[in-house]
Motif scaffolding. Sequence first.
Motif, PDB file in Angstrom:
ATOM      1  N   LYS A  56       0.816  -1.215   0.000  1.00 27.76           N
ATOM      2  CA  LYS A  56       0.000   0.000   0.000  1.00 27.76           C
ATOM      3  C   LYS A  56       0.846   1.260   0.000  1.00 27.76           C
ATOM      4  CE  LYS A  56      -4.062  -2.042   2.218  1.00 27.76           C
ATOM      5  NZ  LYS A  56      -5.000  -1.941   3.371  1.00 27.76           N
ATOM      6  N   LYS A  57       1.998   1.177   0.665  1.00 32.46           N
ATOM      7  CA  LYS A  57       2.860   2.352   0.772  1.00 32.46           C
ATOM      8  C   LYS A  57       4.320   1.932   0.650  1.00 32.46           C
ATOM      9  CE  LYS A  57      -0.394   4.595   3.904  1.00 32.46           C
ATOM     10  NZ  LYS A  57      -0.620   5.153   5.265  1.00 32.46           N
ATOM     11  N   VAL A  58       5.071   2.697  -0.120  1.00 35.60           N
ATOM     12  CA  VAL A  58       6.512   2.513  -0.225  1.00 35.60           C
ATOM     13  C   VAL A  58       7.182   3.711   0.445  1.00 35.60           C
ATOM     14  CG1 VAL A  58       8.493   2.398  -1.780  1.00 35.60           C
ATOM     15  CG2 VAL A  58       6.381   1.179  -2.359  1.00 35.60           C
ATOM     16  N   ILE A  59       8.037   3.448   1.413  1.00 37.38           N
ATOM     17  CA  ILE A  59       8.720   4.519   2.142  1.00 37.38           C
ATOM     18  C   ILE A  59      10.206   4.419   1.845  1.00 37.38           C
ATOM     19  CG2 ILE A  59       9.150   5.572   4.385  1.00 37.38           C
ATOM     20  CD1 ILE A  59       6.606   4.265   5.394  1.00 37.38           C
ATOM     21  N   TRP A  60      10.713   5.426   1.146  1.00 38.77           N
ATOM     22  CA  TRP A  60      12.124   5.465   0.730  1.00 38.77           C
ATOM     23  C   TRP A  60      12.888   6.366   1.701  1.00 38.77           C
ATOM     24  CZ3 TRP A  60      14.182   3.645  -4.209  1.00 38.77           C
ATOM     25  CH2 TRP A  60      15.526   3.994  -4.408  1.00 38.77           C
ATOM     26  N   PHE A  61      13.856   5.792   2.419  1.00 40.33           N
ATOM     27  CA  PHE A  61      14.637   6.540   3.391  1.00 40.33           C
ATOM     28  C   PHE A  61      15.946   7.001   2.757  1.00 40.33           C
ATOM     29  CE2 PHE A  61      11.782   4.071   5.957  1.00 40.33           C
ATOM     30  CZ  PHE A  61      11.508   4.869   7.065  1.00 40.33           C
ATOM     31  N   PHE A  62      16.233   8.286   2.910  1.00 43.99           N
ATOM     32  CA  PHE A  62      17.458   8.866   2.366  1.00 43.99           C
ATOM     33  C   PHE A  62      18.306   9.408   3.509  1.00 43.99           C
ATOM     34  CE2 PHE A  62      19.834  12.654   1.082  1.00 43.99           C
ATOM     35  CZ  PHE A  62      20.537  12.195  -0.018  1.00 43.99           C
ATOM     36  N   PHE A  63      19.529   8.879   3.650  1.00 41.97           N
ATOM     37  CA  PHE A  63      20.455   9.370   4.676  1.00 41.97           C
ATOM     38  C   PHE A  63      21.427  10.345   4.031  1.00 41.97           C
ATOM     39  CE2 PHE A  63      24.596   8.707   6.934  1.00 41.97           C
ATOM     40  CZ  PHE A  63      24.273   9.465   8.049  1.00 41.97           C
ATOM     41  N   GLU A  64      21.426  11.581   4.519  1.00 42.98           N
ATOM     42  CA  GLU A  64      22.212  12.634   3.868  1.00 42.98           C
ATOM     43  C   GLU A  64      23.718  12.415   3.984  1.00 42.98           C
ATOM     44  OE1 GLU A  64      21.394  16.414   5.626  1.00 42.98           O
ATOM     45  OE2 GLU A  64      22.141  15.862   7.612  1.00 42.98           O
ATOM     46  N   GLY A  65      24.138  11.565   4.919  1.00 42.86           N
ATOM     47  CA  GLY A  65      25.566  11.374   5.146  1.00 42.86           C
ATOM     48  C   GLY A  65      26.315  10.745   3.993  1.00 42.86           C
ATOM     49  N   ASN A  66      25.680   9.767   3.298  1.00 45.60           N
ATOM     50  CA  ASN A  66      26.440   9.071   2.246  1.00 45.60           C
ATOM     51  C   ASN A  66      25.587   8.420   1.166  1.00 45.60           C
ATOM     52  OD1 ASN A  66      25.353   6.842   3.558  1.00 45.60           O
ATOM     53  ND2 ASN A  66      27.248   6.356   4.645  1.00 45.60           N
ATOM     54  N   ASN A 163      -0.044   0.508  -7.609  1.00 51.43           N
ATOM     55  CA  ASN A 163      -1.057   1.174  -6.782  1.00 51.43           C
ATOM     56  C   ASN A 163      -0.575   1.421  -5.357  1.00 51.43           C
ATOM     57  OD1 ASN A 163      -3.066   1.204  -8.882  1.00 51.43           O
ATOM     58  ND2 ASN A 163      -3.429  -0.974  -8.475  1.00 51.43           N
ATOM     59  N   SER A 164       0.706   1.738  -5.247  1.00 54.18           N
ATOM     60  CA  SER A 164       1.305   2.037  -3.947  1.00 54.18           C
ATOM     61  C   SER A 164       1.616   3.527  -3.845  1.00 54.18           C
ATOM     62  CB  SER A 164       2.612   1.247  -3.751  1.00 54.18           C
ATOM     63  OG  SER A 164       2.392  -0.139  -3.910  1.00 54.18           O
ATOM     64  N   LYS A 165       1.376   4.110  -2.692  1.00 54.11           N
ATOM     65  CA  LYS A 165       1.752   5.499  -2.450  1.00 54.11           C
ATOM     66  C   LYS A 165       3.232   5.548  -2.095  1.00 54.11           C
ATOM     67  CE  LYS A 165      -2.752   7.269  -1.087  1.00 54.11           C
ATOM     68  NZ  LYS A 165      -3.515   8.016  -0.057  1.00 54.11           N
ATOM     69  N   PHE A 166       3.914   6.570  -2.602  1.00 48.52           N
ATOM     70  CA  PHE A 166       5.364   6.668  -2.441  1.00 48.52           C
ATOM     71  C   PHE A 166       5.718   7.844  -1.535  1.00 48.52           C
ATOM     72  CE2 PHE A 166       9.691   7.797  -3.723  1.00 48.52           C
ATOM     73  CZ  PHE A 166      10.305   6.547  -3.794  1.00 48.52           C
ATOM     74  N   TYR A 167       6.539   7.569  -0.506  1.00 48.59           N
ATOM     75  CA  TYR A 167       6.968   8.595   0.452  1.00 48.59           C
ATOM     76  C   TYR A 167       8.497   8.636   0.495  1.00 48.59           C
ATOM     77  CZ  TYR A 167       2.152   8.311   2.153  1.00 48.59           C
ATOM     78  OH  TYR A 167       0.791   8.320   2.228  1.00 48.59           O
ATOM     79  N   PHE A 168       9.025   9.816   0.733  1.00 48.21           N
ATOM     80  CA  PHE A 168      10.475  10.014   0.802  1.00 48.21           C
ATOM     81  C   PHE A 168      10.807  10.604   2.168  1.00 48.21           C
ATOM     82  CE2 PHE A 168      14.404  12.366   0.241  1.00 48.21           C
ATOM     83  CZ  PHE A 168      15.163  11.591  -0.616  1.00 48.21           C
TER      84      PHE A 168
END
Length: 246
Positions: A56-66, A163-168
């Motif tokens: 239902k939801k895709v959560i993409w995690f971004f780490f600013e360090g690398n 049909n998945s919602k995408f979050y960053f």
Amino acid sequence: IGDSFVHGACVKNDENLASSLARSSNKNVLNLGQGGSGPLDQLATLIEYSKLHEVKKVIWFFFEGNDLEPLNKSKSSDFLQSYLKIDNFNQNLIKQNNFADELKKRVIEKIHKANSKLSFLKLYQTRLFFKEIIKNTKKKEDLNYDLFKKVIAKAKKFSQNKNSKFYFVYLPEFSRFSNNEMDEEKYFKVKKIINDLNINFIDVKTNIFLKKADPLSLFPFRMNGHYTREAYNEIANYIYLKSEDK
């Protein structure tokens, strides 16, 4: 989706982001985080390991360090580029998990036989200290924002087709709070890319860490590394509150 922060480095399995988010939402959470991965690796992971699930939801995690740095190496990989450039490209890796698990088990067994317990002792914080020195003294590497945008756009498109919602989710690094010389260029460029792509931008840096009187308290022993279990739990709660259609 993410790197070691999502994978769950330095905390127990029931204390990582995925487990904390599962408790906050009372939903099933599939953790596809992998330590040391970059955006292209993560895109490949998303395509390979989420296709057999109704997400239902895709959560993409971004780490600013690398998280941006690996793009300069992975862009030369025709194999990884295939996930970006070829529609419906996949290798059905999920069907090869039994083989991969058995191979991993054998490698670990050989390592344990070949090494004494003492050889596994590592000065973790010392290594982090010297890595930070090297990072600050070497020439600043050009970051490939154009390729990053293409990767995120493909990840969003893939998610929408399912049909998945995408979050960053934007995760801050230790040095941002340990000194007052943080370069904000990366933050603003990444945020603009996400906004231009019309993606939900969840700003953990601004809405959790900077709201703390002591942001360093969210790092174990107030030292460079991953977050505390309390930080992971607070991040998970915030993501759940910011996600739509709970």
